[in-house]
Design an enzyme around this catalytic site. Structure first.
Site, PDB file in Angstrom:
ATOM      1  CG  HIS A 130      -0.285   0.018   2.546  1.00  0.00           C
ATOM      2  ND1 HIS A 130      -0.069   1.174   3.258  1.00  0.00           N
ATOM      3  CD2 HIS A 130       0.212  -0.979   3.320  1.00  0.00           C
ATOM      4  CE1 HIS A 130       0.528   0.887   4.410  1.00  0.00           C
ATOM      5  NE2 HIS A 130       0.706  -0.412   4.469  1.00  0.00           N
TER       6      HIS A 130
ATOM      7  CB  CYS B 294       1.016  -4.264   5.320  1.00  0.00           C
ATOM      8  SG  CYS B 294      -0.505  -5.185   5.684  1.00  0.00           S
TER       9      CYS B 294
END
Length: 428
Positions: A325, A344
């Site tokens: 992201h 992440c």
């Protein structure tokens, strides 16, 4: 049985190649090299070394970056060639440790610079003709920058804490590190896809690879040691522009609960809403934030440039519920220590990666992507051709031009404590 036999043959072939390479090319003995250098140093009228070399030439850097992917088809052979070189270095006594008496930087004149010059000559970062002297000249500065680039350190040209630690990792330990990573690379194989994305966790960067060449290389932020980014193989199937963020349960428990005890307005200020299992919004003031366990509610942050995922979320199927992201905290990409997430992977210049991923998806060129992000509406886009995605752990590798790169063993998987040189903490 066949797999075991293949692995045995592979190991024997690997050892045979390295032994042959080590015997075919003899590294000059350090004593002989030192004798030749001493003769040059003692030449009458020599003056200081930094007065003898052309400043422009001495600052020239051998290119360390390459468009070759870490896992190119030749990756195992490249590592084996590096291992042969490091075997020769070890057979000739390795390299000396550096113990500076003063801060080592350009312009310093100190006996400890001799150790540094010897160390850099042995590893191939400093040309042997630069010689051994007490002067930290532009040759040494350039060699230090090259060494730093090969080890993923800030290319400052002076010896900081992490550079000194990396310099003093022995050649024997580096050889073992190459051996460990050769096994990893061989186990991963070379059939990763004609187009694929690779995140190398210890290097904290992402490669977009096409036709065995790196099309993009983006700086990344990966999981801290206490919340590591997992190893995985999957396929990217979707990009969400302006994504809402559903906060993982682990972050709610470990991070948001303590933050709410300190600042009851934290959720409102960060546009994080609470929902029950019927989809009804819940007022944060009705929740007991001093409870031992987090409430059984969904925490969702509204889309926007200041949300945790900013413009982009890149989805791929995996059991760990991780993804790649964007982030509003762009300044973090300037850090050398980029092990700060909760698992992440944050990608710098993620819109370049968006364009590359969607190149075969009709209607999604750069202009369309920018217009969609500017509109601020959450928009999922399915890739016409899902792209293979690999999260790997490679701390040592080499390219066909013989430049060997090392990274810190941030998750302590290489088996040598001196390789875990850098640690950091933070909250995603």
């Amino acid at each position: 049985m066949t797999k075991d036999l293949n692995k045995t043959v592979r190991t024997v072939s690997r050892r045979g190649f390295i032994a042959a390479a080590a015997g075919a090319v003899a590294l000059p003995k350090l004593a002989a090299a030192q004798s030749a250098v001493d003769a040059l140093i003692n030449t009458p009228g020599r003056g200081k070394w930094d007065e003898q070399f052309d400043a422009v030439t001495s600052r020239a850097q051998a290119a360390v970056s390459s468009n070759q992917p870490i896992l190119s088809p030749n990756a195992p052979m490249n590592i084996m060639q590096a291992m042969a070189e490091y075997q020769r270095i070890n057979a000739n006594g390795g390299w000396p440790e550096v113990h500076p008496n003063v801060p080592l930087q350009f312009g310093v004149y100190d006996p400890s610079v001799r150790q540094l010059r010897q160390r850099l000559i042995v590893s191939g970062d400093l040309p042997q003709e630069a010689g051994i002297s007490d002067s930290y000249d532009s040759y040494v500065q350039g060699a230090v920058r090259r060494f730093q680039a090969r080890h993923g350190l800030a290319e400052t040209g002076y010896i900081d804490e992490y550079t000194l630690k990396a310099l003093n990792v022995s050649a024997a330990v580096r050889l073992a590190q190459l051996e460990t990573n050769l096994t990893r690379v061989e186990d991963l194989g070379s059939d990763l896809g004609q187009r694929y994305v690779l995140v190398n966790i210890p290097a904290a960067y992402c490669e977009a690879v096409e036709d065995n060449a790196v099309a993009l290389r983006n700086v990344a932020i990966v999981g801290r040691p206490s919340r590591p980014t997992p190893l995985l193989n999957s396929k990217i199937f979707e990009i969400i522009f302006n994504p809402p963020w559903t906060v993982p349960r682990s972050i709610i428990q470990k991070d948001i609960m303590p933050l709410m005890r300190e600042d009851p307005n934290y959720l409102v200020d960060n546009k994080i809403r609470l929902y029950d299992n019927k989809g009804q919004e819940v007022d944060p003031l009705t929740v007991d934030w001093n409870a031992e366990k987090a409430p059984n509610l969904t925490f969702r942050q509204d889309p926007g440039p200041n949300s945790a995922m900013a413009s982009t979320k890149i989805n791929f199927h995996n059991k760990h519920a991780v993804y790649m992201h964007d982030t509003p905290s762009q300044s973090l990409f300037n850090d050398i220590l980029r092990f700060e997430s909760s698992g992440c992977v944050r990608i710098e210049n993620v819109r370049d990666l968006d364009v590359w991923l969607l190149k075969n998806t009709p209607g999604w060129n750069r202009q369309k992507i920018e217009e969609t992000i500017h509109a601020g509406i959450s928009t999922p886009v399915n890739l016409a051709d899902p792209v293979p995605n690999h999260f790997v752990y490679i701390t040592a590798w080499s390219t066909k031009d013989g430049i060997v790169q090392f990274r810190d063993d941030i998750y302590n998987l290489d088996g040598a404590p001196e390789l875990a040189l850098q640690t950091t903490t933070g909250i995603e």
